[in-house]
Structure formats: structure tokens, C-alpha cells
Design an enzyme around this catalytic site. Structure first.
Site, mmCIF file in Angstrom:
data_model
loop_
_atom_site.group_PDB
_atom_site.id
_atom_site.type_symbol
_atom_site.label_atom_id
_atom_site.label_comp_id
_atom_site.label_asym_id
_atom_site.label_seq_id
_atom_site.Cartn_x
_atom_site.Cartn_y
_atom_site.Cartn_z
ATOM 1 N N ASP A 67 -8.322 -1.281 30.935
ATOM 2 C CA ASP A 67 -7.973 -2.348 31.878
ATOM 3 C C ASP A 67 -8.504 -3.706 31.417
ATOM 4 O OD1 ASP A 67 -10.651 -1.709 32.276
ATOM 5 O OD2 ASP A 67 -10.377 -0.945 34.300
ATOM 6 N N ASN A 134 -15.840 3.887 44.763
ATOM 7 C CA ASN A 134 -14.793 4.326 45.694
ATOM 8 C C ASN A 134 -13.828 5.322 45.042
ATOM 9 O OD1 ASN A 134 -13.349 2.696 43.984
ATOM 10 N ND2 ASN A 134 -12.673 1.241 45.517
ATOM 11 N N HIS A 136 -12.382 4.959 42.050
ATOM 12 C CA HIS A 136 -11.331 4.418 41.184
ATOM 13 C C HIS A 136 -11.572 4.796 39.732
ATOM 14 C CE1 HIS A 136 -13.719 0.428 40.798
ATOM 15 N NE2 HIS A 136 -13.577 0.850 39.552
ATOM 16 N N GLU A 141 -7.188 1.546 42.240
ATOM 17 C CA GLU A 141 -7.913 1.582 43.509
ATOM 18 C C GLU A 141 -7.356 2.665 44.430
ATOM 19 O OE1 GLU A 141 -10.566 0.086 43.787
ATOM 20 O OE2 GLU A 141 -10.504 -2.028 43.257
#
Ligand code: GLP
Length: 242
Positions: A67, A134, A136, A141
Site C-alpha cells: 500500500d 481493527n 485491517h 479497512e
């Protein structure tokens, strides 16, 4: 899913180094997907050491970053491009590396071309990644479609807060990024996820024994045929009876 529990961050990094070197030494023309973050820092430094000791060469290795932020230039120290050069690429004899261009005028086209490049290089052999608090992976996400390929994402508040530690002010954390999608990751022939520290324990528990759901992106990996998690005792602390 193969779970390897180790005592601490150093053992996690050493084990991951051994696995990566094994794959590079045994297969020609390796294509790696590589992550940023604190988690892989020691892995990269061990890989650089091994290269300097002339025990491995990366001359047949191609890398793709998982990313990159949108809107910051590659020479900005907070960009993932800069991180990757500093921690790994500038120290080794890498054949080629690709990083999404977060400054591209046409971001959709940049994403499609990134997928084309992965295909042209023969697909990803080993995708290495960390995990967000979380759940990811890359910058996928919670809520990301499992069919997603490389795409532009709006970062969640939790991720912006977690990543603010790398920026002078929280307002400077980019709100968008380009990331390989869940399907891009699932298409890799092998996946290696690394996790260290208590703040990852909840995400690891859900990823390993929770329901497979788009609300917890890493849970998709339960369906991958060749996936290993190397996790230290803090990150594994909620998996006690498993
Ligand atoms: C970022 C990256 C992820 C990384 C995650 C965890 O959001 N996009 O690829 O896995 O942070 O980072 P850390 O390893 O610093 O906890």
C-alpha cells in the site's frame, strides 16, 4: 492456517527471516508483497544483515508494496515508498520494486495498472503483512469487499489515530491510500502475517477463531490454502485455549 507462536518480537522476526530466506533460496524469480509499519522493521534489518553476510541475494526478487498513502510524494519521509527504501530496498540487490503512486492524476488507472504489473510479473508468490488493531491488512479497512483488487480507500479514524505516531500532527496523516485488495492478497500463492504486542491480541483472536467476515479483513485468510501467522505471546494472549 498455520499458527506459529513465538515468545517475543525478536523470535517473530527471526522466524520470519528464516522463512523468507528459505523461499528466496529455493525458488527462482520470487515475487514478494511487502508491508510497512513497526512490525516488519526487525525482519527487514535481519534480511539486510543476511544479504551483507552474502548468505542471500535478492537479484531474482521482485517486490510490490502492499500500500501507499495518497497525496504524499515518495521523498516525504512519511511515505511508504521512503520507508521501504530506507528499511530494505536501498541496502540490497533487489531486481525490481513497485510501489503504488499516490500522486498519480488518475488514481483508478494507477490501481488497475498495479494489478497489471502484478500479473505481468507472474503473480505474488509470498505476501508478507502485518495487521491493524481493527483487523485491517494492507489498508483494507473493516467492510472491504473480499472481491476487491487494488483500490483507493478512505482510512478509518482508528487507523488515522494509530498512524499519527509517524507524523508531526494527526491532521497531517493522509485520509486516503492505495492498497492491494483482499482478492489481490488471497491470490498470492502463500501468505505470511506477523503480529507482535498486546494491542494486536483482539484482532488476532478474531482473525484466527472468529467468523470469516468483511468486518474483520484478516479473517479472509482463514480461507487461504497456504497461510502462516507468526505471532508472539502478547499477540497470541487471547488464543489461550485454542
Ligand atoms: C498500517 C499499514 C499496514 C500495517 C499496519 C500495522 O496501517 N498500512 O500494512 O500492517 O499499519 O502497523 P504496525 O506494524 O506498525 O502495527
Amino acid at each position: 492456517m498455520n499458527i506459529i507462536r513465538v515468545s517475543d518480537y525478536t523470535s517473530m522476526s527471526t522466524k520470519a527471516r528464516d522463512m523468507v530466506i528459505d523461499r528466496i533460496s529455493n525458488f527462482s524469480d520470487m515475487v514478494l508483497a511487502i508491508p510497512t509499519g513497526n512490525t516488519p522493521e526487525m525482519l527487514y534489518s535481519l534480511l539486510v544483515d543476511t544479504y551483507k553476510e552474502e548468505k542471500v541475494s535478492f537479484k531474482d526478487v521482485v517486490t510490490f508494496n502492499l500500500d501507499e498513502y495518497v497525496g504524499i510524494s515518495p521523498d516525504n519521509p512519511q511515505s511508504y515508498s521512503y520507508y521501504m527504501k530506507e528499511h530494505l530496498l536501498k541496502h540490497i540487490d533487489i531486481r525490481r520494486n513497485y510501489i503504488p503512486d499516490g500522486l498519480a492524476d488518475d488514481l483508478e488507472r494507477e490501481c488497475a495498472e498495479y494489478e497489471d504489473k502484478i500479473r505481468e510479473e507472474g503473480g505474488i508468490d509470498l505476501a508478507i503483512m502485518g495487521i491493524g488493531r481493527n483487523g485491517h491488512i494492507g489498508f483494507n479497512e473493516p467492510g472491504t469487499n473480499f472481491e476487491s483488487l487494488t483500490h483507493v480507500v478512505e482510512l478509518s479514524e482508528d487507523t488515522i489515530k494509530a498512524n499519527a505516531r509517524f507524523f508531526p500532527k494527526e491532521e497531517e496523516v493522509p485520509r486516503r491510500a492505495i492498497t492491494m485488495g483482499i482478492k489481490t492478497i488471497m491470490n498470492a500463492r502463500e501468505v505470511l502475517l506477523l503480529a507482535s504486542g498486546k494491542e494486536k491480541a483482539e484482532a488476532i483472536k478474531k482473525a484466527v477463531i472468529g467468523e470469516v467476515t468483511e468486518e474483520l479483513p484478516a479473517s479472509a485468510l482463514q480461507r487461504h490454502k497456504h497461510c502462516t501467522f507468526i505471532i508472539d505471546s502478547d499477540a497470541a494472549s487471547l488464543l489461550k485455549n485454542w
